[in-house]
Design an enzyme around this catalytic site. Structure first.
Site, PDB file in Angstrom:
ATOM      1  CB  THR A 130      -0.940   0.054   1.224  1.00  0.00           C
ATOM      2  OG1 THR A 130      -1.393   1.409   1.393  1.00  0.00           O
ATOM      3  CG2 THR A 130      -0.282  -0.355   2.531  1.00  0.00           C
ATOM      4  CG  ASP A 132      -2.406   4.929   2.390  1.00  0.00           C
ATOM      5  OD1 ASP A 132      -2.092   5.775   1.529  1.00  0.00           O
ATOM      6  OD2 ASP A 132      -3.569   4.540   2.566  1.00  0.00           O
TER       7      ASP A 132
HETATM    8  O1  F6P Z   1      -4.686   2.543  -0.675  1.00  0.00           O
HETATM    9  C1  F6P Z   1      -4.930   3.561   0.224  1.00  0.00           C
HETATM   10  C2  F6P Z   1      -5.319   4.793  -0.477  1.00  0.00           C
HETATM   11  O2  F6P Z   1      -4.275   5.150  -1.291  1.00  0.00           O
HETATM   12  C3  F6P Z   1      -5.708   5.944   0.446  1.00  0.00           C
HETATM   13  O3  F6P Z   1      -4.682   6.775   0.823  1.00  0.00           O
HETATM   14  C4  F6P Z   1      -6.770   6.629  -0.335  1.00  0.00           C
HETATM   15  O4  F6P Z   1      -7.636   7.312   0.499  1.00  0.00           O
HETATM   16  C5  F6P Z   1      -7.463   5.496  -0.994  1.00  0.00           C
HETATM   17  O5  F6P Z   1      -6.448   4.566  -1.269  1.00  0.00           O
HETATM   18  C6  F6P Z   1      -8.263   5.825  -2.203  1.00  0.00           C
HETATM   19  O6  F6P Z   1      -8.497   4.658  -2.920  1.00  0.00           O
HETATM   20  P1  F6P Z   1      -9.766   4.309  -3.786  1.00  0.00           P
HETATM   21  O7  F6P Z   1     -10.028   5.457  -4.653  1.00  0.00           O
HETATM   22  O8  F6P Z   1      -9.331   3.102  -4.525  1.00  0.00           O
HETATM   23  O9  F6P Z   1     -10.891   4.047  -2.850  1.00  0.00           O
END
Ligand code: F6P
Length: 328
Positions: A130, A132
């Site tokens: 990830t 994050d």
């Molecule tokens: O994978 C985590 C992340 O990058 C978060 O930081 C972000 O809020 C989210 O994914 C958004 O992902 P999606 O648009 O796929 O829901």
């Protein structure tokens, strides 16, 4: 090594991250090395429920180490959150002769694996992927380093236009619940202020800091804002508020969005993914389950999946302090 596991299923789930393909390649090639079969499970847990499987050989993962995204595709399956959905997935795995799983993803992916293991006693090993970097039990998650480099490059470009126009820019970066991306990219890009979910700077302090910057001779400023920041206003409201209270600045907003998740992985992420992928297979072949592989002080380590999802990765206070000093 005890060699009870014969066929490993490999799944990527949740938000994609650069380096996931390098991890897929590592798992597949380690399987070939140890003479066990590897099956790609497409579209995350949803594909597991629907039996969307393809055998993967060492040659099937040629030329993917450099590619962003995940060749297995990904999903956030609602059905897998139900007992019936997981039962269907279990039956599909059994029918395909799959006897263990490598799960590449973040918190949501690992929570799915924990429940699945409890219900069906199915061996699962997690690999943190990830952007994050919010997983406990590893210093780095796969994709984080690439995302930081992408963000810093983009903010460098924003800086060019910000300084040409004497503007104040609010740059929103990803991080719904965690500020690691914002803090590290912010320091790396030389941001004046960094707003993260873990610390509420407060509107007044932000305002004061930007006034101080102006007084100290800065003509333009960049504020990096994590998506999940708790200041109480979204990035556009924040920009409006600052424009009203700082008439000396023209304010602009740039929301970086999903471009942060794309692109060719950095060398760091490729190496990390290769190391974690190999260890994940070795753990399964060794009869281990319910563990996540991670990297601590440059050593590959393991932690119980349950601890990885429950633990909280602390924000680096020292980096916050450095950021304060740098923004003088
Ligand atoms: O994978 C985590 C992340 O990058 C978060 O930081 C972000 O809020 C989210 O994914 C958004 O992902 P999606 O648009 O796929 O829901």
């Amino acid at each position: 090594m005890k060699n009870k596991v014969q066929k490993i299923g490999l799944v990527t789930s949740g938000g994609d991250a650069p380096g996931m393909n390098a991890a897929i390649r590592a798992v597949v090639r380690a399987c070939t090395y140890y003479k066990v079969d590897c099956v790609g499970i497409y579209r995350g847990y949803q594909g597991m429920i629907e039996g969307d499987f393809e055998p993967l050989t060492a040659r099937d993962v040629s030329n993917i180490i450099n590619r962003g995204g995940t060749i297995l595709k990904t999903d956030r399956s609602k059905e897998f959150k139900t007992k019936e959905g997981r039962k269907k997935a279990y039956n599909q795995l059994k029918n395909a002769g799959i006897d263990a799983l490598v799960l590449i993803g973040g918190d949501g992916t690992f929570n799915g694996g924990i429940v699945f293991n409890k219900e069906f006693n199915f061996p699962c090993i997690g690999i943190p992927g990830t952007i994050d970097n919010d997983i406990f039990g590893t210093n780095y998650t796969i994709g984080y380093d690439t995302a930081l480099n992408t963000i810093v490059q983009v903010i460098d470009k924003i800086r060019d236009t910000a300084s040409s126009h004497n503007r104040l820019f609010f740059v929103e970066v990803m991080g719904r619940d965690a500020g690691y991306i914002a803090l590290n990219a912010g320091v790396g890009a030389g941001a004046e202020e960094i707003l993260i979910p873990e610390e509420d700077l407060g509107l007044e302090r932000l305002l004061e800091s930007l006034k101080r910057s102006k007084r100290s001779g800065k003509s333009s400023s960049i504020v990096v804002v994590a998506e999940g920041d708790k200041i109480g206003k979204n990035v556009f409201e924040l920009a409006d508020y600052m424009e009203e209270n700082l008439p000396q600045y023209e304010v602009r907003v740039s929301v970086l969005g999903h471009m942060q998740r794309g692109g060719s992985p950095s060398c760091f992420d490729r190496v990390l993914a290769s190391r974690l992928g190999v260890r994940a297979v070795e753990l399964l072949l060794d009869g281990k389950t319910n563990l996540m592989v991670g990297i601590i002080n440059n050593e590959v380590e393991t932690i119980e999946l349950e601890k990885a999802v429950k633990g909280r990765q602390e924000i680096d206070k020292e980096l916050l302090r450095v950021s304060d000093i740098m923004s003088i």
